[in-house]
Design an enzyme around this catalytic site. Structure first.
Site, PDB file in Angstrom:
ATOM      1  CD  GLU A  49       5.651   5.375  12.451  1.00 55.54           C
ATOM      2  OE1 GLU A  49       6.856   5.267  11.581  1.00 55.54           O
ATOM      3  OE2 GLU A  49       5.171   4.517  13.067  1.00 55.54           O
ATOM      4  CD  GLU A  76       8.681   1.522  10.324  1.00 50.60           C
ATOM      5  OE1 GLU A  76       8.088   2.451  10.686  1.00 50.60           O
ATOM      6  OE2 GLU A  76       8.406   0.466  11.061  1.00 50.60           O
ATOM      7  CG  ASP A  87       3.196  -1.667   6.962  1.00 52.80           C
ATOM      8  OD1 ASP A  87       2.729  -2.351   6.359  1.00 52.80           O
ATOM      9  OD2 ASP A  87       3.548  -0.528   6.223  1.00 52.80           O
ATOM     10  CD  GLU A  88       4.989   0.334  12.804  1.00 46.80           C
ATOM     11  OE1 GLU A  88       6.115  -0.168  12.682  1.00 46.80           O
ATOM     12  OE2 GLU A  88       4.867   1.643  12.945  1.00 46.80           O
ATOM     13  CD1 TRP A 109       0.392  -1.286   3.510  1.00 51.73           C
ATOM     14  CD2 TRP A 109      -0.038   1.350   3.270  1.00 51.73           C
ATOM     15  NE1 TRP A 109       0.670  -0.393   4.527  1.00 51.73           N
ATOM     16  CE2 TRP A 109       0.889   0.813   4.545  1.00 51.73           C
ATOM     17  CE3 TRP A 109      -0.193   2.640   3.153  1.00 51.73           C
ATOM     18  CZ2 TRP A 109       1.218   1.897   5.314  1.00 51.73           C
ATOM     19  CZ3 TRP A 109       0.276   3.517   4.165  1.00 51.73           C
ATOM     20  CH2 TRP A 109       0.958   3.106   5.251  1.00 51.73           C
ATOM     21  CG  HIS A 125       4.569   3.739   8.943  1.00 51.43           C
ATOM     22  ND1 HIS A 125       5.018   2.587   9.886  1.00 51.43           N
ATOM     23  CD2 HIS A 125       4.117   2.812   7.954  1.00 51.43           C
ATOM     24  CE1 HIS A 125       4.963   1.264   9.205  1.00 51.43           C
ATOM     25  NE2 HIS A 125       4.282   1.618   8.315  1.00 51.43           N
ATOM     26  CG  HIS A 177       8.394  -3.516   9.753  1.00 50.34           C
ATOM     27  ND1 HIS A 177       8.106  -2.076  10.016  1.00 50.34           N
ATOM     28  CD2 HIS A 177       8.486  -4.124   8.566  1.00 50.34           C
ATOM     29  CE1 HIS A 177       8.008  -1.927   8.633  1.00 50.34           C
ATOM     30  NE2 HIS A 177       8.254  -3.160   7.866  1.00 50.34           N
TER      31      HIS A 177
HETATM   32 FE   FE2 Z   1       8.146   0.274  12.871  1.00 53.37          FE
HETATM   33 FE   FE2 Z   2       6.265   3.055  11.651  1.00 57.22          FE
END
Ligand code: FE2
Ligand code: FE2
Length: 328
Positions: free
Chosen positions: A76, A111, A196-197, A33, A114, A200
């Site tokens: 972020e 990242e 996403d986090e 995305w 974000h 990760h």
């Molecule tokens: Fe992160």
């Molecule tokens: Fe992040």
């Protein structure tokens, strides 16, 4: 061999698998995305109406909510600090462009979306003072951070395993709060960031897991070291325009606790999840010192939970320059 040299050897031993871990945990640019998928399209004729809708829905969300969303966004946006820090970790060699530095670059690239999506959303919301926010962001990047990991890859990967899960929790909670107020668009946006986090988090946890297999005692001691000094949040140097370094982090953190986005109970839960995930109770071949570290870690969540129960959060909101005061 010195501890540093053993770490370098372990990092270079694991490096050959990093390419496949990138494939396992990160998503190619063309399929992942992008911020625009969650924002009004400025080329479209409906853009102005879409923005109006964002502004209307934003009125439903309270002061504390905006403070937390702004703080999360600024955290972020300080990504340059994190990337440059991680590039400097022993074994992650930017010059040689090895697997590790490739991981850091690809992780950073994910990242970066974000802060980008949150920044644009906040700008359109009409609820926040963007100039103040931008000044805080510039301060935070200029101030850097010190997370107590030094250049040690073991300590840094404990930190990132923890921190990615913490950001998952907080973005996910913000998504739930937005949904409860009928703001589906914002909710979907925060939920996808949380996703996403989580990926990760799984990646960094696997790095640690692999280190446990080859250097269990030193990995255990690094884990203990990080938990003894406590995981410092990446925005701990947060300040407002004209303010002194670090002066508002506690107020931000109190606000997040007050609305249940990230609490001291979450901190303990994350620690427990890491202990379970790395099967700390089952690790073998430990030195005496590392056995003691394991005992310490196994008992830590209970000890911390008793303390967490006693923490009282002030009920009154601090007035941040980022968000207009709540209208009565
Ligand atoms: Fe992160
Ligand atoms: Fe992040």
């Amino acid at each position: 061999m010195s501890l540093k040299n053993v770490r370098l050897e372990v990092m270079s031993f694991l490096e050959k698998d990093v390419e496949s871990l990138i494939k396992k945990y990160l998503i190619p640019v063309e399929t992942i995305w992008q911020p625009t998928d969650f924002l009004p399209n400025s080329e479209s004729d409906t853009f102005i109406d879409d923005v109006k809708e964002i502004r209307e829905l934003s009125k439903e969300l309270p002061y504390d909510f905006w403070v937390v969303l702004v703080g999360d966004m600024i955290t972020e946006e300080a990504l340059p600090t994190y990337e440059s820090w991680l590039m400097d970790v022993e074994g992650i060699n930017q010059q040689e462009r090895n697997g590790w530095s490739k991981w850091i670059r690809h992780w950073t690239a994910e990242e970066n979306r974000h802060g980008d999506v949150l920044n644009k959303y906040l700008y359109l919301s009409g609820r926040v003072n963007m100039k103040e926010i931008e000044q805080t962001t510039q301060h935070l990047i200029a101030d850097g951070f010190d997370i107590g990991t030094a250049q040690d890859p073991y300590k840094n990967f404990v930190y990132t395993s923890f921190q990615e899960l913490a950001t998952y929790v907080s973005h996910n909670r913000v998504a739930k709060l937005a949904k409860a107020k009928g703001n589906k668009q914002l909710s979907r946006m925060c939920k996808i960031i949380a996703g996403d986090e989580m990926r990760h988090h799984h990646a960094y946890s696997e790095f640690v897991e692999r280190i446990f297999k080859v250097d269990p005692s030193q990995m255990m001691l690094a884990f203990q070291h990080m938990m003894k000094q406590k995981i410092t949040m990446p925005a701990h140097f947060l300040r407002e325009s004209g303010g002194k370094i670090g002066t508002i982090f506690e107020e931000f953190s109190n606000t997040a606790q007050r609305i249940g986005v990230y609490t001291s109970t979450d901190y303990v839960d994350i620690l427990q999840k890491l202990i379970n995930r790395w099967e700390i109770d089952k690790i073998t071949n430990l030195s005496d010192e590392a056995e003691k570290a394991r005992d310490y870690l196994m008992k830590l969540p209970n000890r911390m939970m008793r303390l967490a129960d006693r923490i009282k959060i002030p009920e009154n909101s601090y007035q941040f320059k980022w968000v207009e005061p709540a209208k009565l």
